[in-house]
Design a protein around this motif. Structure first.
Motif, short mmCIF file in Angstrom:
data_model
loop_
_atom_site.label_atom_id
_atom_site.label_comp_id
_atom_site.label_asym_id
_atom_site.label_seq_id
_atom_site.Cartn_x
_atom_site.Cartn_y
_atom_site.Cartn_z
N ALA A 90 0.74 -1.15 -0.13
CA ALA A 90 -0.09 -0.20 0.06
C ALA A 90 0.64 1.29 0.04
CB ALA A 90 -1.07 0.03 1.04
N LEU A 91 2.03 1.16 0.80
CA LEU A 91 2.95 2.24 0.63
C LEU A 91 3.52 2.61 -0.50
CD1 LEU A 91 4.55 1.57 4.29
CD2 LEU A 91 2.99 3.48 3.63
N THR A 92 3.65 1.54 -1.35
CA THR A 92 4.28 1.86 -2.76
C THR A 92 2.98 2.42 -3.79
OG1 THR A 92 3.85 -0.17 -3.54
CG2 THR A 92 5.93 0.08 -2.45
N HIS A 93 1.75 2.36 -3.47
CA HIS A 93 0.62 2.80 -4.10
C HIS A 93 0.66 4.36 -4.64
CE1 HIS A 93 -3.35 2.94 -6.27
NE2 HIS A 93 -3.21 1.79 -6.15
N GLU A 94 0.74 4.70 -5.86
CA GLU A 94 0.90 6.14 -6.41
C GLU A 94 -0.13 6.95 -5.74
OE1 GLU A 94 0.82 8.59 -10.60
OE2 GLU A 94 0.17 6.50 -10.52
N ASP A 95 -1.34 6.60 -5.37
CA ASP A 95 -2.36 7.19 -4.51
C ASP A 95 -2.52 6.90 -3.11
OD1 ASP A 95 -5.04 7.82 -3.56
OD2 ASP A 95 -5.07 9.20 -5.38
N PRO A 96 -2.18 7.88 -2.17
CA PRO A 96 -2.05 7.43 -0.85
C PRO A 96 -3.53 6.88 -0.29
CG PRO A 96 -1.11 9.46 -1.12
CD PRO A 96 -1.73 9.15 -2.24
N TRP A 97 -4.72 7.56 -0.93
CA TRP A 97 -5.96 6.96 -0.43
C TRP A 97 -6.12 5.70 -1.00
CZ3 TRP A 97 -9.81 7.31 2.93
CH2 TRP A 97 -10.93 6.61 2.76
N ASP A 98 -5.87 5.38 -2.22
CA ASP A 98 -6.26 3.96 -2.98
C ASP A 98 -5.40 2.85 -2.26
OD1 ASP A 98 -8.02 5.18 -4.72
OD2 ASP A 98 -6.56 5.41 -6.14
N GLY A 99 -4.04 3.45 -1.86
CA GLY A 99 -3.22 2.37 -1.02
C GLY A 99 -3.72 2.20 0.20
N PHE A 100 -4.35 3.19 0.82
CA PHE A 100 -5.06 2.86 2.20
C PHE A 100 -6.14 2.08 2.00
CE2 PHE A 100 -8.42 4.08 4.91
CZ PHE A 100 -7.94 3.66 6.27
N VAL A 101 -7.03 2.20 0.94
CA VAL A 101 -8.20 1.36 0.51
C VAL A 101 -7.71 -0.11 0.21
CG1 VAL A 101 -9.93 0.75 -0.95
CG2 VAL A 101 -9.61 3.23 -0.13
N GLN A 102 -6.70 -0.30 -0.55
CA GLN A 102 -6.13 -1.63 -1.06
C GLN A 102 -5.77 -2.10 0.34
OE1 GLN A 102 -2.87 -1.52 -3.94
NE2 GLN A 102 -1.77 -2.40 -2.20
N PHE A 103 -5.16 -1.40 1.28
CA PHE A 103 -4.54 -2.50 2.45
C PHE A 103 -5.78 -2.75 3.28
CE2 PHE A 103 -3.54 -1.64 7.06
CZ PHE A 103 -2.70 -2.56 7.24
N PHE A 104 -6.75 -1.58 3.46
CA PHE A 104 -7.80 -2.07 4.32
C PHE A 104 -8.80 -3.34 3.71
CE2 PHE A 104 -9.76 0.85 7.65
CZ PHE A 104 -10.74 0.12 8.13
N LEU A 105 -8.96 -3.27 2.44
CA LEU A 105 -9.61 -4.33 1.75
C LEU A 105 -9.22 -5.84 1.89
CD1 LEU A 105 -12.00 -5.12 0.23
CD2 LEU A 105 -10.93 -4.64 -1.94
#
Length: 222
Positions: A90-105
């Motif tokens: 998630a920390l490498t995702h370009e978009d911080p919010w999308d990274g957060f959602v990815q991690f949460f999911l």
């Protein structure tokens, strides 16, 4: 000249290696069985239950693991590493919010699929010192994912890392009630929660599961 006698063979080495290989195979079999049993039934099972599921004798199970807690540590160490890897991704995702959602999911999917994992990581009353240490290792990873989204102005700045396991417990309660009716119902409520967590929301997120009908609701609640 007489030829020197050949050295006597040492046949005991092969059986020793074979015994070690058998022991390792049994250990792997027991761990695999424990993963399945813990995922389906949670931690309220005995080492005897797991031995039966693995197809090995109870004595074999106790030779490989002194008690159930030792087996819990062996099973869930990999799970902790997997969740930490979700955070690193998630920390490498370009978009911080999308990274957060990815991690949460991703973590919610792990918890929904594995009752034992949910219990061992989210129930502070459970676990040996090694399990407690594993839980503590997750805190910096969760904090980093959340902080990145907050710094980008995408996640509410009043959310703390301690909120994360409690939200997962809420989703876990939905999973427990609906697992035989709608096992992915938790995704609907995750979408609702994400709307509440997002700082810069201009429209609601799409819900990831339909609402239950009346019959399904009654079954879930009973």
């Amino acid at each position: 000249m007489r030829r020197a006698a050949d050295p006597a063979p040492t046949p005991e080495k092969a059986p020793a290696r074979s015994l070690r290989a058998d022991a390792e195979r049994n250990r792997r079999r027991i761990i695999a069985a424990a993963q399945e049993v813990f995922a389906e039934r949670g931690l309220e099972v005995t080492l005897d239950d797991i031995a039966r599921h693995a197809g090995v004798g109870v004595g074999t199970a106790y030779r490989r693991f002194a008690n159930r807690e030792e087996l819990v540590e062996a099973v869930f160490e990999d799970a902790v590493q997997r969740i930490t890897a979700h955070a690193e991704s998630a920390l490498t995702h370009e978009d911080p919010w999308d990274g957060f959602v990815q991690f949460f999911l991703a973590t919610a999917e792990n918890f929904a699929a594995d009752r034992g994992l949910r219990q061992v990581l989210l129930d502070g009353a459970r676990g040996t010192s090694q399990v407690v240490a594993a839980r503590e290792r997750l805190t910096p990873a969760i904090t980093a994912v959340m902080a990145r989204a907050q710094q980008a102005g995408r996640l509410r700045d009043d959310i703390e890392a301690t909120d994360f396991p409690l939200i997962q417990l809420m989703l876990g309660a939905i999973t427990e009630h609906s697992r035989t009716v709608a096992p992915e119902l938790w995704k609907r409520y995750l979408a609702l929660l994400l709307d509440g967590l997002r700082h810069d929301r201009d429209r609601p997120n799409p819900l990831l599961h339909r609402a239950l009908n009346k019959d399904e609701f009654d079954q879930t609640m009973t």
